[in-house]
Every structure is written in structure tokens, then in C-alpha cells.
Design an enzyme around this catalytic site. Structure first.
Site, short mmCIF file in Angstrom:
data_model
loop_
_atom_site.label_atom_id
_atom_site.label_comp_id
_atom_site.label_asym_id
_atom_site.label_seq_id
_atom_site.Cartn_x
_atom_site.Cartn_y
_atom_site.Cartn_z
N HIS A 225 29.83 1.91 43.98
CA HIS A 225 30.34 2.11 45.34
C HIS A 225 29.60 1.26 46.37
CE1 HIS A 225 32.69 3.45 48.56
NE2 HIS A 225 31.55 3.55 49.22
N TYR A 229 30.53 -2.00 49.50
CA TYR A 229 30.04 -2.19 50.87
C TYR A 229 29.18 -3.44 50.98
CZ TYR A 229 32.00 2.27 52.07
OH TYR A 229 32.88 3.30 52.28
N HIS A 376 44.73 -0.68 46.21
CA HIS A 376 43.71 -0.36 47.22
C HIS A 376 42.65 -1.46 47.30
CE1 HIS A 376 40.36 1.64 49.23
NE2 HIS A 376 39.63 1.58 48.13
N PHE A 377 42.14 -1.88 46.13
CA PHE A 377 41.03 -2.83 46.29
C PHE A 377 41.51 -4.27 46.47
CE2 PHE A 377 40.66 -2.25 41.53
CZ PHE A 377 40.86 -3.56 41.13
N HIS A 378 42.81 -4.50 46.28
CA HIS A 378 43.28 -5.81 46.69
C HIS A 378 43.53 -5.89 48.20
CE1 HIS A 378 43.54 -6.65 42.39
NE2 HIS A 378 43.50 -7.92 42.75
N ARG A 441 46.72 1.55 35.58
CA ARG A 441 45.99 0.32 35.82
C ARG A 441 45.31 -0.10 34.53
NH1 ARG A 441 40.22 1.69 38.79
NH2 ARG A 441 40.00 -0.54 38.50
N ARG A 442 44.64 -1.25 34.54
CA ARG A 442 43.91 -1.78 33.39
C ARG A 442 44.75 -1.73 32.11
NH1 ARG A 442 40.28 2.62 34.67
NH2 ARG A 442 38.57 1.99 36.03
FE1 HAS Z 1 37.51 1.93 47.85
C1 HAS Z 1 38.16 2.62 44.51
C2 HAS Z 1 37.38 5.29 48.53
C3 HAS Z 1 36.62 1.26 51.12
C4 HAS Z 1 36.88 -1.32 46.99
N1 HAS Z 1 37.54 0.85 46.10
C5 HAS Z 1 37.84 1.32 44.84
C6 HAS Z 1 37.73 0.25 43.89
C7 HAS Z 1 37.33 -0.86 44.59
C8 HAS Z 1 37.22 -0.47 45.98
C9 HAS Z 1 37.02 -2.24 44.02
O1 HAS Z 1 37.14 7.90 46.95
C10 HAS Z 1 38.06 0.35 42.40
C11 HAS Z 1 36.88 0.42 41.53
C12 HAS Z 1 37.30 0.47 40.09
O2 HAS Z 1 37.45 -0.60 39.48
O3 HAS Z 1 37.55 1.57 39.57
N2 HAS Z 1 37.14 3.07 49.53
C13 HAS Z 1 37.16 4.41 49.59
C14 HAS Z 1 36.87 4.85 50.96
C15 HAS Z 1 36.66 3.69 51.69
C16 HAS Z 1 36.81 2.59 50.78
C17 HAS Z 1 36.79 6.25 51.47
N3 HAS Z 1 36.90 0.29 48.86
C18 HAS Z 1 36.57 0.22 50.20
C19 HAS Z 1 36.15 -1.12 50.52
C20 HAS Z 1 36.22 -1.85 49.36
C21 HAS Z 1 36.69 -0.94 48.33
C22 HAS Z 1 35.71 -1.56 51.90
C23 HAS Z 1 35.90 -3.27 49.09
C24 HAS Z 1 35.54 -4.15 49.94
N4 HAS Z 1 37.76 3.62 46.75
C25 HAS Z 1 37.62 4.89 47.22
C26 HAS Z 1 37.76 5.83 46.09
C27 HAS Z 1 37.97 5.07 44.94
C28 HAS Z 1 37.97 3.69 45.39
C29 HAS Z 1 37.68 7.29 46.12
C30 HAS Z 1 38.16 5.58 43.51
C31 HAS Z 1 39.58 5.75 43.18
C32 HAS Z 1 39.76 6.15 41.72
O4 HAS Z 1 40.22 7.27 41.51
O5 HAS Z 1 39.44 5.37 40.83
C33 HAS Z 1 36.28 3.66 53.17
O6 HAS Z 1 35.09 2.92 53.33
C34 HAS Z 1 37.33 3.09 54.05
C35 HAS Z 1 37.00 3.24 55.53
C36 HAS Z 1 37.80 2.31 56.39
C37 HAS Z 1 38.49 2.63 57.48
C38 HAS Z 1 39.25 1.56 58.22
C39 HAS Z 1 38.60 1.12 59.53
C40 HAS Z 1 39.34 -0.05 60.12
C41 HAS Z 1 38.78 -1.16 60.65
C42 HAS Z 1 39.66 -2.30 61.13
C43 HAS Z 1 39.95 -2.23 62.60
C44 HAS Z 1 40.93 -3.28 62.97
C45 HAS Z 1 41.01 -3.88 64.18
C46 HAS Z 1 42.03 -4.93 64.41
C47 HAS Z 1 40.15 -3.52 65.31
C48 HAS Z 1 38.54 4.01 58.01
C49 HAS Z 1 37.31 -1.34 60.77
C50 HAS Z 1 43.31 -4.28 64.86
C51 HAS Z 1 43.87 -4.87 66.08
C52 HAS Z 1 45.09 -4.57 66.50
C53 HAS Z 1 45.62 -5.21 67.69
C54 HAS Z 1 45.98 -3.57 65.83
CU CU Z 2 33.80 3.95 46.14
#
Ligand code: HAS
Ligand code: CU
Length: 550
Positions: A225, A229, A376-378, A441-442
Site C-alpha cells: 500500500h 503512495y 482502479h489502478f490504471h 483480473r490476473r
Molecule cells: Fe488503490 C488496490 C484503496 C489510491 C493503486 N490500488 C490498488 C491496487 C493498486 C492501487 C496498484 O481499499 C492493486 C494492487 C494489486 O495488484 O492487488 N486506493 C485505495 C484508496 C485510495 C487509493 C482508499 N490506489 C490509490 C493510488 C494508487 C493506487 C493513489 C496509485 C498511485 N486500492 C484501494 C483498495 C485496494 C486498492 C482497498 C484493494 C482492492 C482489492 O480488493 O484488491 C485513496 O488514497 C484515494 C484518495 C483520493 C481521493 C481523490 C482526491 C482528488 C484529488 C484531485 C483533485 C483534482 C483537482 C482538479 C483539484 C479522495 C486530489 C479538478 C479541477 C476541476 C476544475 C474539476
Molecule cells: Cu492500498
């Protein structure tokens, strides 16, 4: 003093060290991208791999080369550049350590790559036991990590040196951020080093017959995890510090940015079990505790979103924008250095929402092990993060090679970003949809004996292949631009944009109290993991022998 530093170019010798990292990163992009294209073609059911190459073999190439190699090399090159720029040129000794780190990482990469090509290690990038790879694959990946520790040492040494020379002052924001990411990386990689050195390596060498599968997976996710980050935080460095300067605005708040990075240090690690919510052997109460901690680590991302909106709106209004969203029109839409990372930010909104769905204990049952997770991770890693990395490359590469991003390349770079976005919308969208219909997947192409449910997935798999092909075109464009910026673009002075905060606030010095933050980090890890590990060891079923299923 900091102001003067911001005008100086990165030292040529430091630039060379950073560029060495970028060469490997972009070679990885070429190799990994090709593997990705082949995978989507196989899964469309219309294509078979030639010459006895296996689906799981290219899947391993894809994950290792893009998820581990491209990211680590790019991040180290970027962090070395920003630290050299804002905290000062590296000393000869620091640079030497950096070069040793680079060569150790590169040797490890080549070793792991050879084992995958020899079909001795088709165990995917997560190398879950009881799948068993050749020992040299594990040794190769260990070297990548050891090399990254050496690169990390350079960042830490430079930071310490800066603090000594500037007593009582807050360190430059982006150096501070690079340090946080490095500290998080070191604490996190101890987990994967432990499973590789204590479990997987002795087992693949035949020194022991069996392995405790659950312990090894838990150690992997303790690392896995924070690994994501480790990819994200360099993108956040660009969003917080570099983008404001590119648009001509200011950083909304220096202190808020530091606080969000500290929160990532604290909460990134004690959450790995959210990848194991459906695995046996871990008490649901502890799973639930790590789910809560996962929701805490969402907060610094929400703070980041808030602060980015504030930066954009502030800038727009300072240029006379009116109405609720009038400021949007004032942003520099024709500048690739802005728009490509901006698409990354935009994609992170649905990507993050998907993450929150994954982390929601019960909903994880619907999506776990389906291709939704790949979708999700793409969106997170392969869009939000990677488009930001491309956006960084567009100015950093020419800055380091003494060239400039020409108008023509800028235009091509925008086309590159847009092509990527179209490809990813098809691919990731189809993955999310098929995942909800239960597509695993996989897994290679299968009609599952003509099952009606599997038949529903096939149109989505074809959409994935269409998306994958468009993405491959975007990769070729990126490589073309990279080669241009590294070797052919006209000589000149490309700006290294470093933003300054809106107000003259002095960030509280408590942010630099590493004993405190690392102390809390360790306490949180001990809290979240001690009982689960005791359970997994004391109540372990008999260990497993190794399997080679390919
Ligand atoms: Fe994830 C699985 C939960 C973030 C990558 N994640 C994965 C895997 C990868 C990955 C590679 O809880 C698969 C691993 C594998 O091979 O099995 N992930 C989360 C959560 C977040 C999260 C809660 N993941 C990421 C990030 C990754 C990433 C970042 C890579 C860089 N993820 C999971 C969970 C799994 C998981 C489970 C396991 C699933 C399973 O069952 O296998 C959080 O950090 C996300 C928080 C983000 C936000 C968004 C904030 C938005 C922002 C942009 C603002 C935009 C602006 C522009 C200002 C709340 C900061 C807009 C302007 C306008 C004008 C509209
Ligand atoms: Cu994670």
C-alpha cells in the site's frame, strides 16, 4: 537565499545522474507498454502470443517494468533533481552514492528481467507465494530496493546538510516533501525485504521446503500500500509546488502542504490489510481497524484537492475572473506542462472515489479479484500519476539537457496527453464495468466453457483492446518527445518551475521533528499489525510448497 537558489539551474553533474534514471524509466515505458498492448490483445480473444510466450509472462513483464521499474527510476531522478535545485548541488560524495544506487538498481532490474524472459519467474509483480520464482528474480528485485535506499540516502544527507547550514529555518517545501516520501519508502520497504530475505529466497533456494503464505502476503501488503503512495507523492509534489508556478499563481498554503505529507507518512503504512479483506487468517476486527485507518489516509488527498482548487481559483480571480467557475477560463490550457498533469488531477477524482469503494469493507466483496481493481489502478497509477510524470518530463528533461520544449513539441505533448486520456477512458472504463459483472483480473482469455456470464464480459474485453491500442500510440508519442527533449531539441534555458506560497507564513517547525513523526508512524504500525502477525504465525496451517503454474 531561497529566492536566489530558485534562479539557478540544476548542476550539470546532478543533471546527468538524474538523466541516467530517466533513460531507464523511459526504456521501461517502451517495454512495459508493449507488454500491456499484447495483454489487451490476448484478452480480446482475437490474438495469440507467438513463440511460446506465455500470457502470465508478459503480465509479469508489464507489472514489474511499469509498476516497479519505471516508477522507482522516475521518482528517484525527479527527487534528486528537486533536491539539487532547492537544497543545493550535491557534494561529490552524495553524487557518488547516487551513482552506486543507480547501478545497483539497474543491475537488479536486468537480473529480474532476464529471469522473467527465461520464463523462470512468471509470478506477477506482487509475486504472491505459493507461486515460486527463480531465486535470481527475488535477488534482482532486492537489488532494486537496496539501490533505491542508496538514492534515498542522498536525499536524507542533503536535507540534513541544509538544516545544519540554515538553523531554525523550515526546509524548502519540495525538499521536505521528497524527504517525507523517502522516509515512508524506507519504512515500507522493510516489509518486502523481510518477506523476500527471510521467506521467499530461502524457500526458492531449497533451504526450506515450505512457506507461510499468509505471513508473506501480509508483509507484502505492509509494503504494497505505501508503495502506491510512493508513486503518488511525487505527483503531489508537482501539483502543490510546480503547477502553481507554471500557471503563474501561488501555492495556496505551505503549511497545509507539509501537514498533508506528514499525514501520508503516518497513515500510509498501517493500512495494507485493505488488500486482504477477503483473505482468511486475519480477524475481521483487525481488518475493520485497518479500514478505518484507510479512511484516515484519504484525508490528506482531500486536503490536496481543496488546496489545488484554491490555487486555481485564486489565480483566476487575480486575473479578473467572475462567477463561480469563471477562473477555469484563465488557466493556461495551451501549455502541456499544465494540461497534461491537470488531466491527471481530473482523473484522480473518479480514481480516488473508486479507491474508497474498494476500501469499504463490504463493498470490497463485490470488486476484489475482479478486473475492476485493474481499472482502479490504471486510473490512479497509470493516469493520475503517470500523466503527471509526463508533464514533469516535458520541462525537466530539457532543463537537465540544456534544451527547450519547442512550440511544436508542446503541441505534440498535448496530443500525447489527450490520446492517453481517450485510450484510458476506454480501457479503464471497460475494466470497471466488466469487473462489476464479475470478470476476474490476473487471468488470460477464457470462455469458461461457454458460460453465459463470461459471454457478457467479451464486449468489454474488446473495448479494453481498443483502449490498449490507443494507449500504445500515446506511448510512442511520449517516447518520441522524450528522445527529442533528450537529444535533438534546440539548445536553450528551459525553466525549472518552483512555486512560492501565497502568504509569508512561516511553517511551524514541529513539521521537521522527525523523532516525533517517525515515532508515531512506528506506534501506528505496531498497533495495526502486532496482533494480526501473532495470529498468523501462531495459528498458521502447515506451510506450502512452491508452485510453478506456468
Ligand atoms: Fe488503490 C488496490 C484503496 C489510491 C493503486 N490500488 C490498488 C491496487 C493498486 C492501487 C496498484 O481499499 C492493486 C494492487 C494489486 O495488484 O492487488 N486506493 C485505495 C484508496 C485510495 C487509493 C482508499 N490506489 C490509490 C493510488 C494508487 C493506487 C493513489 C496509485 C498511485 N486500492 C484501494 C483498495 C485496494 C486498492 C482497498 C484493494 C482492492 C482489492 O480488493 O484488491 C485513496 O488514497 C484515494 C484518495 C483520493 C481521493 C481523490 C482526491 C482528488 C484529488 C484531485 C483533485 C483534482 C483537482 C482538479 C483539484 C479522495 C486530489 C479538478 C479541477 C476541476 C476544475 C474539476
Ligand atoms: Cu492500498
Amino acid at each position: 537565499m531561497l529566492k536566489d537558489a530558485l534562479k539557478i539551474k540544476v548542476d550539470r553533474r546532478d543533471g546527468k545522474l538524474a538523466m541516467a534514471h530517466f533513460y531507464v524509466a523511459f526504456i521501461a515505458l517502451a517495454v512495459g507498454g508493449l507488454a500491456g498492448l499484447l495483454q489487451t490483445l490476448v484478452r480480446s480473444g482475437k490474438f495469440e502470443l507467438p513463440a511460446g510466450i506465455g500470457y502470465y509472462q508478459i503480465l509479469t513483464v508489464h507489472g514489474v517494468v511499469l509498476g516497479l521499474v519505471l516508477t522507482t527510476f522516475f521518482i528517484m531522478g525527479f527527487q534528486i533533481s528537486v533536491v539539487s535545485k532547492t537544497a543545493g548541488t550535491l557534494t561529490n560524495r552524495q553524487r557518488l552514492i547516487g551513482w552506486i544506487g543507480f547501478w545497483v538498481m539497474t543491475t537488479g532490474t536486468v537480473l529480474a528481467a532476464i529471469m522473467i524472459l527465461l520464463n523462470e519467474a512468471s509470478v506477477l509483480y506482487t509475486f504472491y507465494a505459493p507461486l515460486q520464482a527463480h531465486a535470481l528474480y527475488y535477488i534482482g528485485l532486492t537489488l532494486v530496493i537496496v539501490g533505491s535506499w542508496l538514492d534515498g540516502t542522498v536525499i536524507i544527507m542533503k536535507y540534513i546538510e541544509w538544516r545544519k547550514q540554515n538553523p531554525g529555518q523550515a526546509s524548502p517545501l519540495i525538499t521536505f516533501m521528497a524527504l517525507v516520501n523517502t522516509l515512508m519508502w524506507i519504512v515500507a520497504t522493510i516489509g518486502v525485504a523481510a518477506t523476500v530475505l527471510l521467506q521467499l529466497l530461502p524457500w526458492s533456494l531449497g533451504l526450506v521446503d515450505t512457506v507461510n503464505v499468509a505471513v508473506s502476503r501480509t508483509l507484502f501488503w505492509y509494503f504494497g500500500h505505501p508503495l502506491v503512495y510512493f508513486w503518488l507523492l511525487p505527483a503531489y509534489m508537482a501539483w502543490y509546488v510546480i503547477i502553481p508556478k507554471i500557471i503563474g499563481g501561488k501555492i495556496f498554503s505551505d503549511s497545509l502542504a507539509r501537514l498533508s505529507f506528514i499525514l501520508f507518512l503516518l497513515f500510509s503504512i498501517p493500512v495494507g490489510i485493505h488488500h486482504q479483506l477477503l483473505e482468511p487468517g486475519i480477524d475481521p476486527a483487525w481488518k475493520f481497524i485497518q479500514v478505518i485507518l484507510t479512511f484516515l489516509v484519504v484525508i490528506p488527498s482531500l486536503m490536496t484537492a481543496f488546496s489545488l482548487f484554491a490555487t486555481f481559483e485564486n489565480y483566476g480571480r487575480s486575473k479578473g475572473a467572475k462567477g463561480l467557475f469563471g477562473w477555469l477560463k484563465k488557466l493556461p490550457w495551451g501549455d502541456a506542462r499544465f494540461i497534461v498533469p491537470f488531466i491527471g488531477m481530473l482523473s484522480f477524482i473518479p480514481a480516488g472515489a473508486g479507491g474508497i469503494i474498494n476500501a469499504s469493507f463490504q463493498m470490497n466483496q463485490v470488486v476484489h479479484n475482479t478486473i475492476w481493481v485493474t481499472g482502479h489502478f490504471h486510473l490512479t497509477a497509470a493516469t493520475a500519476v503517470v500523466l503527471t510524470f509526463f508533464g514533469i518530463a516535458y520541462w525537466l528533461i530539457p532543463h537537465l539537457t540544456g534544451r527547450v520544449l519547442t512550440k511544436k513539441m508542446n503541441k505534440l505533448a498535448i496530443i500525447q496527453g489527450v490520446t492517453w486520456t481517450i485510450g484510458m477512458t476506454f480501457m479503464s472504463g471497460a475494466m470497471h464495468a466488466a469487473g462489476l459483472l464479475g470478470a476476474p483480473r490476473r487471468s488470460s482469455y477464457s470462455e469458461y466453457g461457454g458460460s453465459a456470464q463470461a459471454a457478457e464480459w467479451i464486449p468489454y474485453q474488446i473495448a479494453q483492446a481498443v483502449g490498449g491500442s490507443i494507449l500504445f500510440i500515446a506511448i510512442i508519442l511520449m517516447l518520441y518527445i522524450f528522445v527529442n527533449l533528450a537529444f535533438f531539441a534546440p539548445k536553450g534555458d528551459q525553466e525549472f518551475p518552483i512555486g512560492e506560497p501565497l502568504s509569508n507564513e512561516k511553517p511551524p517547525m514541529v513539521f521537521e521533528n522527525w523523532k516525533l513523526w517517525i515515532g508515531i508512524t512506528i506506534l501506528l504500525i505496531l498497533f495495526a499489525y502486532t496482533v494480526p502477525f501473532i495470529d498468523l504465525i501462531q495459528n498458521a496451517p502447515p506451510g506450502s510448497k512452491g508452485y510453478k503454474l506456468w
